[in-house]
Design a protein around this motif. Sequence first.
Motif, PDB file in Angstrom:
ATOM      1  N   ASP A   1      -3.400  -4.695   4.029  1.00  0.00           N
ATOM      2  CA  ASP A   1      -3.771  -3.314   4.278  1.00  0.00           C
ATOM      3  C   ASP A   1      -3.459  -2.962   5.726  1.00  0.00           C
ATOM      4  O   ASP A   1      -3.503  -3.821   6.608  1.00  0.00           O
ATOM      5  N   THR A   2      -3.156  -1.694   5.967  1.00  0.00           N
ATOM      6  CA  THR A   2      -2.813  -1.264   7.330  1.00  0.00           C
ATOM      7  C   THR A   2      -3.967  -1.456   8.306  1.00  0.00           C
ATOM      8  O   THR A   2      -3.756  -1.460   9.522  1.00  0.00           O
TER       9      THR A   2
ATOM     10  N   LYS B   1       0.828  -1.193   0.000  1.00  0.00           N
ATOM     11  CA  LYS B   1       0.000   0.000   0.000  1.00  0.00           C
ATOM     12  C   LYS B   1       0.870   1.254   0.000  1.00  0.00           C
ATOM     13  O   LYS B   1       1.998   1.265   0.501  1.00  0.00           O
TER      14      LYS B   1
END
Length: 259
Positions: A34-35, A2
């Motif tokens: 994803d974070t 990302k």
Amino acid sequence: MKYKTKLLVDRFVEVLSRWPGVECVSLNEAAQPDTLDSYFALILDVFYSGAIPKPEERCAFYGDDAVVFETANQGNKDRFLIGDIPVRIEYKATGKIDELIDIADTKRDLLWLIKDSGTYGYYRLSYGEILFARTDWIEKIRERLLNLDIPFWQTMRDANQSKMEHYLSDLGAALIQGDDFHYLISSAGFIKAACLTLFCINRRFEPSHRAYFKQIHGLSVLPESFLTQFETFLRNEGDLTMERKYSLAQLMARGIIAL
């Protein structure tokens, strides 16, 4: 990767690569989701052959927005937050890595030293994304790991298969005794040792625990019906009795031993 993660990765690599003692920097696969993923963490492995800054100096280099900083007692692992992103930077001496590779590659009489620690360290060396390399050291390490021969894998298989059989015995004893706690501990030990044995049979280094399930499904050599038994064993529904789970464990163990 990302965009937000890449910005941070580039920032840290720029800092770390300026230190003359740093040989290589790699990114752990935990940074791929994803974070917002609960498993996400920005983990960097920093391999060094010379001096690196002390922990308090490193903290300053990380930036003013690095908060909740802590370092391991040995000073070789830093943890902190950048906003809500967990960051872990682990420092590993190339000399120690060379010794570990020698044990796997040429010093078979010392393999007992790594039987309990397993092959996860080799996995990280083999599959981390290389972000910076001062020389071809990491490529040579990876080539040696890629070419480990049958005696290494057989020795590691034997060690993990023995653990699997031990936990299976404990599982049966806990069932007879009605010992719920020991049954739970034995179940976890059994399924982990079973997976480790299969990784060795397939000549694959063990991944992080959270990747076991996915990577077991991708192995080319598995006992017949193993995946169905495996997924059933992991269920927590009430209709899966302790007796049924133990029977599944016996089937899985027999299938693995027969390979």
